[in-house]
Every structure is written in structure tokens, then in C-alpha cells.
Enzyme design. Structure first.
Site, PDB file in Angstrom:
ATOM      1  N   TYR A 133       0.905  -1.147   0.000  1.00 63.23           N
ATOM      2  CA  TYR A 133       0.000   0.000   0.000  1.00 63.23           C
ATOM      3  C   TYR A 133       0.938   1.189   0.000  1.00 63.23           C
ATOM      4  CZ  TYR A 133      -4.350  -2.492   1.094  1.00 63.23           C
ATOM      5  OH  TYR A 133      -5.465  -3.290   1.044  1.00 63.23           O
ATOM      6  N   ARG A 168     -16.346   1.220   5.335  1.00 61.35           N
ATOM      7  CA  ARG A 168     -17.149   0.003   5.512  1.00 61.35           C
ATOM      8  C   ARG A 168     -17.922   0.175   6.820  1.00 61.35           C
ATOM      9  NH1 ARG A 168     -11.937  -2.879   4.522  1.00 61.35           N
ATOM     10  NH2 ARG A 168     -11.663  -2.603   2.281  1.00 61.35           N
ATOM     11  N   HIS A 285     -10.869  -6.696  -5.098  1.00 58.24           N
ATOM     12  CA  HIS A 285     -10.495  -6.660  -3.680  1.00 58.24           C
ATOM     13  C   HIS A 285     -11.495  -7.460  -2.836  1.00 58.24           C
ATOM     14  CE1 HIS A 285      -7.599  -4.068  -1.222  1.00 58.24           C
ATOM     15  NE2 HIS A 285      -8.247  -4.694  -0.279  1.00 58.24           N
ATOM     16  N   ARG A 288     -14.598  -5.409  -1.623  1.00 55.16           N
ATOM     17  CA  ARG A 288     -14.442  -4.559  -0.430  1.00 55.16           C
ATOM     18  C   ARG A 288     -14.211  -3.084  -0.727  1.00 55.16           C
ATOM     19  NH1 ARG A 288     -13.149  -7.672   4.001  1.00 55.16           N
ATOM     20  NH2 ARG A 288     -11.618  -6.269   4.892  1.00 55.16           N
TER      21      ARG A 288
HETATM   22  C1  LIG Z   1     -10.051  -9.287   5.434  1.00 53.42           C
HETATM   23  C2  LIG Z   1      -9.399  -8.914   4.142  1.00 53.42           C
HETATM   24  C3  LIG Z   1      -8.283  -8.094   4.146  1.00 53.42           C
HETATM   25  C4  LIG Z   1      -7.651  -7.764   2.948  1.00 53.42           C
HETATM   26  N1  LIG Z   1      -6.510  -7.007   2.982  1.00 53.42           N
HETATM   27  C5  LIG Z   1      -5.859  -6.742   1.818  1.00 53.42           C
HETATM   28  C6  LIG Z   1      -4.618  -6.041   1.849  1.00 53.42           C
HETATM   29  O1  LIG Z   1      -4.082  -5.706   2.905  1.00 53.42           O
HETATM   30  N2  LIG Z   1      -4.031  -5.766   0.651  1.00 53.42           N
HETATM   31  C7  LIG Z   1      -4.590  -6.144  -0.558  1.00 53.42           C
HETATM   32  O2  LIG Z   1      -4.022  -5.866  -1.616  1.00 53.42           O
HETATM   33  N3  LIG Z   1      -5.749  -6.831  -0.585  1.00 53.42           N
HETATM   34  C8  LIG Z   1      -6.375  -7.158   0.550  1.00 53.42           C
HETATM   35  N4  LIG Z   1      -7.530  -7.884   0.525  1.00 53.42           N
HETATM   36  C9  LIG Z   1      -8.042  -8.395  -0.763  1.00 53.42           C
HETATM   37  C10 LIG Z   1      -7.448  -9.786  -1.057  1.00 53.42           C
HETATM   38  O3  LIG Z   1      -6.079  -9.690  -1.336  1.00 53.42           O
HETATM   39  C11 LIG Z   1      -8.138 -10.443  -2.271  1.00 53.42           C
HETATM   40  O4  LIG Z   1      -8.151  -9.545  -3.338  1.00 53.42           O
HETATM   41  C12 LIG Z   1      -9.558 -10.917  -1.944  1.00 53.42           C
HETATM   42  O5  LIG Z   1      -9.636 -11.405  -0.624  1.00 53.42           O
HETATM   43  C13 LIG Z   1      -9.955 -12.024  -2.901  1.00 53.42           C
HETATM   44  O6  LIG Z   1     -11.255 -12.436  -2.628  1.00 53.42           O
HETATM   45  P1  LIG Z   1     -11.604 -13.757  -1.757  1.00 53.42           P
HETATM   46  O7  LIG Z   1     -11.380 -13.404  -0.340  1.00 53.42           O
HETATM   47  O8  LIG Z   1     -13.043 -13.967  -2.085  1.00 53.42           O
HETATM   48  O9  LIG Z   1     -10.705 -14.882  -2.237  1.00 53.42           O
HETATM   49  C14 LIG Z   1      -8.168  -8.236   1.721  1.00 53.42           C
HETATM   50  C15 LIG Z   1      -9.297  -9.075   1.717  1.00 53.42           C
HETATM   51  C16 LIG Z   1      -9.900  -9.430   2.920  1.00 53.42           C
HETATM   52  C17 LIG Z   1     -11.073 -10.365   2.886  1.00 53.42           C
END
Ligand SMILES: Cc1cc2nc3c(=O)[nH]c(=O)nc-3n(C[C@H](O)[C@H](O)[C@H](O)COP(=O)(O)O)c2cc1C
Length: 394
Positions: A133, A168, A285, A288
Site C-alpha cells: 500500500y 465500511r 479486492h 471490499r
Molecule cells: C479481510 C481482508 C483483508 C484484505 N486485505 C488486503 C490487503 O491488505 N491488501 C490487498 O491488496 N488486498 C487485501 N484484501 C483483498 C485480497 O487480497 C483479495 O483480493 C480478496 O480477498 C480475494 O477475494 P476472496 O477473499 O473472495 O478470495 C483483503 C481481503 C480481505 C477479505
């Protein structure tokens, strides 16, 4: 306990995991943004991808091995970066870095992790990637990149889809923070979830260990507590639009693989490659960031067309089975990342969870390829039913 029999699939792990997590942690892990439209869309669009089995085949044993960005992997999938993973389940990052190495797949450590990037690399060696990030201040940014280089990282992921503060509602309502905020509601949730609370006590209070040098240097805020300073740093100093110029500045000091994550627009994908990226992660993401965003499935074919056949394309979002991995590879991805299922597994069965998830995905992918008659990963696009995707050309 025979975990293969008790938890043969990801949904089995999810159902066992959720009751073991305090409510504020469960909300953070499971939900997306807004009304979770994007989370549901990820699932529905994967379900809509059809594959055609060809039984007139002399294929014997499907081969899952693959090569990505100059490295060989045992299977075409890895662990997506999850911020605050050590709060979701104690020691999550260390456990997953080690499990990924043991299984020959990559693990991506988030910038907002609760272990340092140096520590993760020691545990996972060449199977560990780092996800950035990007700090607004080029000094902190360049210092993190220098540390990655010195620690021996070969792949840096720059996440582009958090350019601005994300709202969120559930996390705001829950007062989510590291360490967890001790209001009466959260405290009650912790006490009533002893598997989580006892492990958290034993592991120690999680902190944003990667970022300590930067928020410690923040002299203006010296009088605030560490937690206040770290949260402020993340809110005020992390996250910036990754323009061509910013990516170019990162490219100029990072000599190894550079991958951008969070791309949904075919022109963005082409633009980032032109600005020096070696690969693209097509992702919303995990639903999210923007509840109205498209799913990766719906944009992947156009992105493949836009970047051409040779640019490594990685994709994530909603993958819950080996069949889903096959679907995404058939659609034109080279590799798949998976986030939440690894966290479900740690919460359900502890440290064995990482390897168990890998075994499930490998077995399901192998069985899917066996059904299709598909001998190896690069052959999967031959099995896509193109008319199952109305947005594809006939
Ligand atoms: C709780 C949580 C925290 C996440 N934190 C990050 C992060 O710090 N950096 C990032 O690039 N993506 C983050 N993501 C996105 C994940 O890298 C990924 O894109 C996503 O979880 C894929 O979907 P899935 O959980 O359905 O497999 C996060 C996702 C979740 C669920």
C-alpha cells in the site's frame, strides 16, 4: 480428528470457522463494502462459467505445475494479501508463509501485516511476495521498497484499488482497530470466543509491525499512544492514486517483478504495463472497495485482449473450489489468488489449516481437469464454453 473427512471442502471450513470468531472479526473478514452486492456478484459470475468435458481423451494424470514470473510453482494458485491477518487469527501470517513454502505456492504479505516483511521472507523464502500500500511520502515508500530488496523479495505487488479512504459501515460501527478496542461489546465478543481469545493472549497483542519505523518517526504525533499513531498513519499517509508517474518512480528503484493489483479496466491494465509493470492482478479486492464494481470474471477476457497473450494475468475474488480455479484459468488467467478461505481454515482447524486448504484446492482442480480430459494448466482455455459468457464474442 480426520480433517479430510470432516472438512472436505471450503464451505465446510467456513461453517466451522465463523462461530469461533468474535463478531467484529467475523464482520471484517466476511463482508465487502455497502450491501455486499459485489461479494455476491463475484460468486454468481463464477457459477456462470461453463466448461465442456471431453471424454474422448487419452489423458492420464493432470499436471498442476506451472511457471509464473520466472518461478516454478506446484499449483496455479497462491495466498492473497490479507491485512490484519494476525488479528483475524493469531500468527496467521507466519503460519501461512511457512505453509505456502512447504506446498510450493506463493504467499503475499500485506503492508498492514502483523509480522515484518523481513520475518515473513525468512519463513517463506522465495515463495513470499510483498504487497505494497503505497505511502504518500516518497521517503517511507522508497524505504519499504529498499527493505524488500534487501530481504531478497522477487515480487512486489502494488495495490492500486485503495486510492482513497474506504468506508465500511460494519468496521466503523465495530470500532475495528489493532490492537482490538476494548469497549464492552468487543470485550464480551472476545470473552465468549475462547479459542480466539486464548490464542491471542498467547501470541501477544498484534501490531502493524511493518510500519513501526514510519509512524514512530512521526514526531508531531509523539504524544499519542502507539495505536493512535499507527491508525492515523494508515488513515492519513497510506493510499494514493497509482498514476503512471508513481508507478514509474517505483519501477525506477525496484529491479525485480512488479505486479499491479486491483485492476478492472482493460485500458488501465494496458497503461500499467506500458508504465513498467510486469503483470496485472485482475481483482475487485474481494468486493471490499466499490459495491458497484464488476466482477473479475466479467472483465478478464477484455483485459486479456488488451494486454495480449504474453503478459502474466493473475485474478482473484470469490474462489472457493478447484473448479473455480479451472474456470478462471479457462477464461485466460495464468494464476489465481485466494483470500478468505485460508483464514476460514486457520480459524476452523488452526495451524494445519493452510496446508489443508492447498490440498483441497489441488485435489478439486485435479479432479476437475480429470473430468474435462485436460492434461495441463495451459490447456484449460480449450475447455471454456464461450456461449456461457454473453459478453464474449461468439
Ligand atoms: C479481510 C481482508 C483483508 C484484505 N486485505 C488486503 C490487503 O491488505 N491488501 C490487498 O491488496 N488486498 C487485501 N484484501 C483483498 C485480497 O487480497 C483479495 O483480493 C480478496 O480477498 C480475494 O477475494 P476472496 O477473499 O473472495 O478470495 C483483503 C481481503 C480481505 C477479505
Amino acid at each position: 480428528m480426520n480433517i479430510d473427512k470432516k472438512y472436505p471442502s471450503i464451505p465446510d471450513l467456513e461453517s466451522a470457522a465463523l462461530p469461533r470468531l468474535p463478531g467484529f472479526v467475523r464482520d471484517y473478514l466476511v463482508h465487502g463494502i455497502g450491501n455486499d452486492v459485489n461479494v455476491r456478484k463475484n460468486r454468481e459470475s463464477l457459477d456462470g462459467v461453463e466448461l465442456l468435458p471431453r471424454y474422448l481423451s487419452d489423458m492420464d494424470q493432470p499436471n498442476l505445475q506451472c511457471r509464473l514470473l520466472g518461478q516454478d510453482y506446484e499449483a496455479p494458485f497462491g495466498v492473497a494479501p490479507i491485512g490484519l491477518a494476525g488479528l483475524i487469527w493469531p500468527n496467521a501470517e507466519a503460519t501461512l508463509a511457512a505453509a505456502a513454502k512447504e506446498n510450493g505456492i506463493p504467499f503475499a504479505l500485506s503492508t498492514v501485516s502483523t509480522i515484518t516483511l523481513e520475518n515473513a521472507r525468512e519463513l517463506g523464502h522465495e515463495y513470499t511476495w510483498f504487497q505494497l500500500y503505497t505511502p504518500r511520502d516518497p521517503g517511507s515508500r522508497d524505504d519499504i521498497i529498499r527493505r524488500c530488496d534487501e530481504a531478497g523479495y522477487e515480487t512486489l505487488i502494488v495495490t492500486v484499488d485503495v486510492p482513497y479512504g474506504t468506508r465500511r459501515a460494519h468496521d466503523i460501527r465495530n470500532g475495528l482497530s489493532v490492537p482490538p478496542r476494548f469497549n464492552l461489546r468487543n470485550l464480551w465478543q472476545m470473552i465468549t470466543h475462547p479459542p480466539w481469545a486464548l490464542r491471542m493472549l498467547a501470541a501477544g497483542i498484534p501490531r502493524f509491525r511493518n510500519l513501526t519505523p514510519y509512524y514512530d518517526a512521526d514526531t508531531l504525533k509523539r504524544r499519542r499512544s502507539e495505536i493512535q499513531r499507527s491508525v492515523r498513519f494508515i488513515k492519513d499517509r497510506l493510499g494514493v492514486h497509482i498514476s503512471r508517474q508513481v508507478l514509474g518512480e517505483i519501477r525506477a528503484i525496484w529491479p525485480e517483478n512488479l505486479v499491479v493489483k486491483g485492476v478492472l479496466d482493460p485500458e488501465d491494465a494496458r497503461g500499467y504495463i506500458d508504465a513498467g509493470a510486469d503483470g496485472v492482478i485482475v481483482s475487485n479486492h474481494g468486493g471490499r472497495q466499490l459495491d458497484a464494481a464488476p466482477s473479475a470474471v466479467s472483465v478478464l477476457p477484455q483485459i486479456r485482449e488488451s494486454v495480449g497473450p504474453d503478459v502474466p494475468l493473475i485474478v482473484d475474488g470469490g474462489v472457493r473450489s478447484g473448479l473455480d480455479i479451472a474456470r478462471l484459468l479457462a477464461l485466460g488467467a495464468d494464476f489465481v489468488l485466494i483470500g478468505r478461505p485460508y483464514m476460514f481454515a486457520l480459524a476452523a482447524i488452526g495451524a494445519k489449516g493452510g496446508s489443508h486448504v492447498v490440498n483441497i484446492f489441488k485435489a478439486e482442480l485435479q479432479s476437475t481437469m480429470g473430468q474435462l480430459g485436460c492434461p495441463s494448466i495451459p490447456d484449460l482455455p480449450d475447455y471454456l464454453v464461450r456461449k456461457s459468457l454473453p459478453h464474449l464474442d461468439p
